[in-house]
Design a protein around this motif. Structure first.
Motif, PDB file in Angstrom:
ATOM      1  N   LYS A 102       0.847  -1.193   0.000  1.00 51.62           N
ATOM      2  CA  LYS A 102       0.000   0.000   0.000  1.00 51.62           C
ATOM      3  C   LYS A 102       0.883   1.245   0.000  1.00 51.62           C
ATOM      4  O   LYS A 102       1.838   1.342   0.761  1.00 51.62           O
ATOM      5  CB  LYS A 102      -0.896  -0.007   1.241  1.00 51.62           C
ATOM      6  CG  LYS A 102      -1.848   1.170   1.329  1.00 51.62           C
ATOM      7  CD  LYS A 102      -2.719   1.074   2.564  1.00 51.62           C
ATOM      8  CE  LYS A 102      -3.674   2.250   2.677  1.00 51.62           C
ATOM      9  NZ  LYS A 102      -4.541   2.151   3.893  1.00 51.62           N
ATOM     10  N   GLY A 127      -4.732  -0.533  -1.666  1.00 53.71           N
ATOM     11  CA  GLY A 127      -5.128  -1.802  -1.047  1.00 53.71           C
ATOM     12  C   GLY A 127      -4.599  -2.975  -1.851  1.00 53.71           C
ATOM     13  O   GLY A 127      -4.573  -2.916  -3.094  1.00 53.71           O
ATOM     14  N   HIS A 140      -4.730  -7.317  -2.416  1.00 53.13           N
ATOM     15  CA  HIS A 140      -5.561  -8.495  -2.169  1.00 53.13           C
ATOM     16  C   HIS A 140      -4.809  -9.749  -2.632  1.00 53.13           C
ATOM     17  O   HIS A 140      -4.445  -9.859  -3.808  1.00 53.13           O
ATOM     18  CB  HIS A 140      -6.897  -8.378  -2.913  1.00 53.13           C
ATOM     19  CG  HIS A 140      -7.611  -7.082  -2.663  1.00 53.13           C
ATOM     20  ND1 HIS A 140      -8.309  -6.827  -1.510  1.00 53.13           N
ATOM     21  CD2 HIS A 140      -7.708  -5.956  -3.433  1.00 53.13           C
ATOM     22  CE1 HIS A 140      -8.830  -5.620  -1.566  1.00 53.13           C
ATOM     23  NE2 HIS A 140      -8.471  -5.068  -2.727  1.00 53.13           N
ATOM     24  N   ALA A 151      -4.307  -5.326  -6.775  1.00 53.67           N
ATOM     25  CA  ALA A 151      -4.167  -4.128  -5.938  1.00 53.67           C
ATOM     26  C   ALA A 151      -5.099  -3.045  -6.457  1.00 53.67           C
ATOM     27  O   ALA A 151      -5.220  -2.829  -7.675  1.00 53.67           O
ATOM     28  CB  ALA A 151      -2.729  -3.630  -5.942  1.00 53.67           C
ATOM     29  N   ASP A 152      -5.782  -2.365  -5.533  1.00 57.79           N
ATOM     30  CA  ASP A 152      -6.625  -1.215  -5.895  1.00 57.79           C
ATOM     31  C   ASP A 152      -5.735   0.002  -6.093  1.00 57.79           C
ATOM     32  O   ASP A 152      -4.861   0.278  -5.266  1.00 57.79           O
ATOM     33  CB  ASP A 152      -7.648  -0.938  -4.795  1.00 57.79           C
ATOM     34  CG  ASP A 152      -8.581  -2.123  -4.573  1.00 57.79           C
ATOM     35  OD1 ASP A 152      -8.901  -2.799  -5.561  1.00 57.79           O
ATOM     36  OD2 ASP A 152      -8.966  -2.355  -3.411  1.00 57.79           O
TER      37      ASP A 152
END
Length: 281
Positions: free
Chosen positions: A210, A234, A236, A246-247
């Motif tokens: 992050k 974020g 995952h 990833a966001d």
């Protein structure tokens, strides 16, 4: 005797008349004062009425002139307000242009053309925008579009003589080769409806964190390299998958795009959508 009686009669009449004048004078003076006091309110009302009538006459005489002056002042105020709005807009645009010039000075290898955003997706799904430049300005399908700060926005997907449609990186139809600056992990940033774009196809063995910055990788030479896409917000990971996602929070503010920059000296070849390079098993 006759003279004496006449003199006496005259004297009596004289003194009687004098007494009557003095006696009547004592009562007439107070009556005069009372009469004047009683008449005072009527005098005040008459004076006020006369003043009101005078004001009305003055208003009738001067009214057209006052209305003309009021109209002149209103027009002058409207002109001042309009000039102030135009000045504020100029100051705002100048700030954006200075920001664009700063980016251009540090990226001299890019041929950048400024354009104004004139439309957007009517469905409010942040799928595309319209800009006021087209083929007459040297634009072509596939050209990269950046915001005023040089952050990645998307690519031209349709172009006419004086206008172009830009597919945004937030669109599900968008796929951009990406690189994690810190870990050097590569993957694809793909758009999604109603959610942030995601960094896909990154092997789980690579530690994506992050806060990592994500830039264009230049894969297949579809977009120039090292353009900032966004930042990881974020990560995952799933035990049953070889890949993590990833966001990504885009760096460009798609809700407030006003001026953009088109890279004219970089035209991507086909295909228009990047496909993932999967590891061999």
């Amino acid at each position: 005797m006759v003279e004496t009686r006449g003199s006496r009669r005259f004297a009596l009449l004289f003194f009687g008349a004098a007494f009557l004048i003095l006696f009547v004078g004592r009562w007439v003076a107070p009556v005069n004062h009372v009469a004047l006091g009683a008449a005072a309110p009527f005098n005040a009302v008459a004076s006020a009425a006369a003043g009101t009538v005078g004001d009305m006459v003055t208003g009738v005489v001067q009214g057209p002139g006052l209305r003309s002056e009021d109209l002149r002042l209103r027009r002058a105020m409207a002109k001042i307000l309009q000039q102030n709005v135009l000045l504020q807009e100029k100051i705002h645009d100048d700030a954006l242009i200075r920001r664009m010039a700063h980016f251009a000075d540090s990226h001299t290898h890019l041929d950048l053309l400024g354009a104004r955003v004139i439309g957007h997706d009517p469905n409010d799904l942040a799928d595309f925008i319209l800009i006021n430049k087209g083929t007459r300005d040297g634009l072509q399908d596939g050209m990269t579009v950046l915001d005023d700060g040089g952050y990645f926005v998307g690519a031209i997907s349709d172009v006419s003589t004086s206008m172009s449609k830009v597919l945004l990186m937030t669109s599900p139809s968008s796929s951009v080769g990406a690189l994690d600056v810190r870990s050097r992990a590569t993957g694809l940033v793909e758009g999604r409806y109603g959610a942030r774009p995601t960094l896909q196809w990154v092997l789980t063995g690579v530690n994506v964190h992050k806060g990592d910055f994500i830039v264009t990788s230049g894969q297949y030479e579809l977009f120039p390299r090292a353009l900032l896409l966004g930042q990881v917000v974020g990560v995952h990971r799933r035990a049953v998958s070889d890949f993590q996602t990833a966001d990504v929070q885009p760096s460009a503010d798609f809700g407030n795009l006003e001026l953009v920059q088109v890279v004219r000296n970089f035209v991507r070849p086909a295909p228009s959508r990047v496909l993932p390079i999967l590891p061999s098993k």
